[in-house]
Design a protein around this motif. Structure first.
Motif, PDB file in Angstrom:
ATOM      1  N   TRP A   1      -7.267  12.258   5.294  1.00  0.00           N
ATOM      2  CA  TRP A   1      -6.563  11.030   5.672  1.00  0.00           C
ATOM      3  C   TRP A   1      -7.429   9.811   5.385  1.00  0.00           C
ATOM      4  CZ3 TRP A   1      -1.704  10.981   5.817  1.00  0.00           C
ATOM      5  CH2 TRP A   1      -0.958  12.014   6.368  1.00  0.00           C
ATOM      6  N   ARG A   2      -8.731   9.925   5.561  1.00  0.00           N
ATOM      7  CA  ARG A   2      -9.601   8.777   5.290  1.00  0.00           C
ATOM      8  C   ARG A   2      -9.522   8.380   3.819  1.00  0.00           C
ATOM      9  NH1 ARG A   2     -15.699   7.698   7.449  1.00  0.00           N
ATOM     10  NH2 ARG A   2     -14.548   7.977   9.373  1.00  0.00           N
ATOM     11  N   GLU A   3      -9.503   9.377   2.952  1.00  0.00           N
ATOM     12  CA  GLU A   3      -9.382   9.099   1.526  1.00  0.00           C
ATOM     13  C   GLU A   3      -8.010   8.499   1.206  1.00  0.00           C
ATOM     14  OE1 GLU A   3      -9.499  11.584  -2.696  1.00  0.00           O
ATOM     15  OE2 GLU A   3     -10.418  12.446  -0.885  1.00  0.00           O
ATOM     16  N   PHE A   4      -6.971   8.990   1.875  1.00  0.00           N
ATOM     17  CA  PHE A   4      -5.623   8.463   1.641  1.00  0.00           C
ATOM     18  C   PHE A   4      -5.545   6.980   1.980  1.00  0.00           C
ATOM     19  CE2 PHE A   4      -1.459   7.356   3.412  1.00  0.00           C
ATOM     20  CZ  PHE A   4      -0.613   7.701   2.368  1.00  0.00           C
ATOM     21  N   TRP A   5      -6.130   6.583   3.115  1.00  0.00           N
ATOM     22  CA  TRP A   5      -6.031   5.194   3.559  1.00  0.00           C
ATOM     23  C   TRP A   5      -6.993   4.271   2.812  1.00  0.00           C
ATOM     24  CZ3 TRP A   5      -1.861   3.790   5.795  1.00  0.00           C
ATOM     25  CH2 TRP A   5      -1.172   4.671   6.629  1.00  0.00           C
ATOM     26  N   ASP A   6      -7.855   4.841   1.969  1.00  0.00           N
ATOM     27  CA  ASP A   6      -8.800   4.020   1.213  1.00  0.00           C
ATOM     28  C   ASP A   6      -8.237   3.608  -0.151  1.00  0.00           C
ATOM     29  OD1 ASP A   6     -11.292   2.709   1.070  1.00  0.00           O
ATOM     30  OD2 ASP A   6     -12.102   4.292  -0.205  1.00  0.00           O
ATOM     31  N   ARG A   7      -6.917   3.600  -0.279  1.00  0.00           N
ATOM     32  CA  ARG A   7      -6.267   3.207  -1.528  1.00  0.00           C
ATOM     33  C   ARG A   7      -4.892   2.641  -1.228  1.00  0.00           C
ATOM     34  NH1 ARG A   7      -3.043   7.849  -3.860  1.00  0.00           N
ATOM     35  NH2 ARG A   7      -2.404   8.904  -1.991  1.00  0.00           N
ATOM     36  N   ASP A   8      -4.200   2.202  -2.255  1.00  0.00           N
ATOM     37  CA  ASP A   8      -2.826   1.746  -2.060  1.00  0.00           C
ATOM     38  C   ASP A   8      -1.977   2.926  -1.609  1.00  0.00           C
ATOM     39  OD1 ASP A   8      -3.181  -0.924  -2.781  1.00  0.00           O
ATOM     40  OD2 ASP A   8      -3.031  -0.449  -4.913  1.00  0.00           O
ATOM     41  N   THR A   9      -1.124   2.696  -0.611  1.00  0.00           N
ATOM     42  CA  THR A   9      -0.306   3.774  -0.053  1.00  0.00           C
ATOM     43  C   THR A   9       1.167   3.386  -0.102  1.00  0.00           C
ATOM     44  OG1 THR A   9      -0.200   2.966   2.239  1.00  0.00           O
ATOM     45  CG2 THR A   9      -2.189   4.173   1.589  1.00  0.00           C
ATOM     46  N   PRO A  10       2.062   4.381   0.015  1.00  0.00           N
ATOM     47  CA  PRO A  10       3.501   4.096   0.004  1.00  0.00           C
ATOM     48  C   PRO A  10       4.080   3.819   1.394  1.00  0.00           C
ATOM     49  CG  PRO A  10       3.169   6.453  -0.017  1.00  0.00           C
ATOM     50  CD  PRO A  10       1.783   5.832  -0.003  1.00  0.00           C
ATOM     51  N   ILE A  11       3.226   3.624   2.394  1.00  0.00           N
ATOM     52  CA  ILE A  11       3.713   3.498   3.772  1.00  0.00           C
ATOM     53  C   ILE A  11       4.591   2.263   3.946  1.00  0.00           C
ATOM     54  CG2 ILE A  11       2.997   3.176   6.165  1.00  0.00           C
ATOM     55  CD1 ILE A  11       2.576   5.993   5.029  1.00  0.00           C
ATOM     56  N   TYR A  12       4.204   1.158   3.344  1.00  0.00           N
ATOM     57  CA  TYR A  12       4.994  -0.071   3.465  1.00  0.00           C
ATOM     58  C   TYR A  12       5.917  -0.185   2.266  1.00  0.00           C
ATOM     59  CZ  TYR A  12       1.431  -0.880   6.913  1.00  0.00           C
ATOM     60  OH  TYR A  12       0.595  -0.728   7.980  1.00  0.00           O
ATOM     61  N   VAL A  13       7.204  -0.399   2.540  1.00  0.00           N
ATOM     62  CA  VAL A  13       8.189  -0.335   1.462  1.00  0.00           C
ATOM     63  C   VAL A  13       8.174  -1.587   0.590  1.00  0.00           C
ATOM     64  CG1 VAL A  13       9.614   1.214   2.829  1.00  0.00           C
ATOM     65  CG2 VAL A  13      10.090  -1.248   2.882  1.00  0.00           C
ATOM     66  N   ASN A  14       7.761  -2.715   1.146  1.00  0.00           N
ATOM     67  CA  ASN A  14       7.603  -3.950   0.362  1.00  0.00           C
ATOM     68  C   ASN A  14       6.727  -4.917   1.145  1.00  0.00           C
ATOM     69  OD1 ASN A  14       9.286  -4.997   2.351  1.00  0.00           O
ATOM     70  ND2 ASN A  14      11.023  -5.379   0.989  1.00  0.00           N
ATOM     71  N   ALA A  15       6.505  -6.091   0.580  1.00  0.00           N
ATOM     72  CA  ALA A  15       5.602  -7.064   1.208  1.00  0.00           C
ATOM     73  C   ALA A  15       6.152  -7.552   2.544  1.00  0.00           C
ATOM     74  CB  ALA A  15       5.378  -8.237   0.261  1.00  0.00           C
ATOM     75  N   ARG A  16       7.471  -7.701   2.641  1.00  0.00           N
ATOM     76  CA  ARG A  16       8.049  -8.169   3.911  1.00  0.00           C
ATOM     77  C   ARG A  16       7.827  -7.140   5.023  1.00  0.00           C
ATOM     78  NH1 ARG A  16      10.946 -11.959   6.194  1.00  0.00           N
ATOM     79  NH2 ARG A  16      12.368 -11.453   7.898  1.00  0.00           N
ATOM     80  N   HIS A  17       8.003  -5.869   4.711  1.00  0.00           N
ATOM     81  CA  HIS A  17       7.755  -4.815   5.694  1.00  0.00           C
ATOM     82  C   HIS A  17       6.323  -4.909   6.216  1.00  0.00           C
ATOM     83  CE1 HIS A  17       7.276  -0.187   6.434  1.00  0.00           C
ATOM     84  NE2 HIS A  17       7.279  -0.870   7.560  1.00  0.00           N
ATOM     85  N   LYS A  18       5.368  -4.995   5.313  1.00  0.00           N
ATOM     86  CA  LYS A  18       3.964  -5.062   5.711  1.00  0.00           C
ATOM     87  C   LYS A  18       3.689  -6.308   6.556  1.00  0.00           C
ATOM     88  CE  LYS A  18       0.882  -3.992   2.609  1.00  0.00           C
ATOM     89  NZ  LYS A  18      -0.070  -4.066   1.471  1.00  0.00           N
TER      90      LYS A  18
END
Length: 240
Positions: free
Chosen positions: A5-22
């Motif tokens: 999980w640490r490696e996953f969060w150390d890059r761009d992720t698909p968790i946020y669907v667009n800039a407004r969501h984030k």
């Protein structure tokens, strides 16, 4: 292949669907965190802060805001984003363990417990307990109960998207997530889950007085939040 999980969060992720969501996610969290700050001079730790896009809102309500994230990439971005904010300090997790005892008024750990092993959570609880002042509080939020599945998480996201005006993007984003390595990693590594009694027992074993909060932080009310307090020393009236 992403190994942790640490490696996953150390890059761009698909968790946020667009800039407004984030943006809406972080803005909402910042408002909720600012409301938890006990006084204007408080020292606050946001542990597992992620991009913390609206951390300046929290910093405006306290004396000093410590942002901690395990991702070196995120820490570098945070340091650059808030370079002109003297109240904001960016820390690695190892630096949290080195904080002076009784130096914090509030710790917020939102959406962190599910990515930690039991031993890692125990170590964090010990670090937070030591660093909090008597009367200080830990807010452990977005804890996933055993019965909550991906379908419920998706429904909560869609409801949030409808309120905040990015419903179509959320639908497309959920489809992308199904094809992403987040889904694969979630199946392979899993997410730590705790029922209410188990989390309360962990918090109390770590030396806190703890209870479940009426509401979780953020949009997903299927998940849980807990407030854990450090007891103030009792006054011996006979020795005054």
């Amino acid at each position: 292949m992403v190994a942790s999980w640490r490696e996953f969060w150390d890059r761009d992720t698909p968790i946020y669907v667009n800039a407004r969501h984030k943006a809406r996610h972080y803005a909402g969290l910042a408002e909720e965190m600012a409301a938890l700050v006990p006084h204007s001079g408080a020292v606050v730790l946001d542990h597992g802060c992620g991009e913390a896009l609206s951390a300046d809102r929290v910093a405006a309500s306290c004396g000093r805001l410590l942002l901690c994230d395990a991702s070196p990439r995120q820490r570098a971005a945070l340091s650059q984003r808030f370079a002109a904010q003297p109240r904001i300090v960016v820390l690695a997790p190892e630096a949290v363990a080195a904080l002076p005892a009784a130096s914090l008024d509030l710790v917020v750990a939102n959406s962190l417990a599910q990515y930690l092993t039991a031993a890692e959570l125990e170590a964090c609880l010990a670090d937070w307990r030591r660093a909090l002042k008597p009367g200080g509080r830990l807010i452990l939020a977005d804890v996933i109960p055993p019965q909550l599945g991906a379908v419920a998480d998706a429904a909560a996201l869609l409801a949030f998207a409808r309120r905040e005006g990015f419903l179509m993007a959320a639908g497309l984003g959920l489809a992308r997530t199904l094809l992403s390595d987040y889904r694969t990693l979630r199946q392979r590594l899993g997410l730590a889950r705790y029922d209410e009694a188990a989390m309360l027992a962990r918090l109390r074993a770590a030396g806190f007085q703890a209870e479940r909060m009426p509401r979780n932080l953020g949009h997903n009310q299927g998940r849980m939040a807990f407030v854990a307090r450090v007891s103030a020393p009792e006054v011996d009236l006979d020795r005054r």
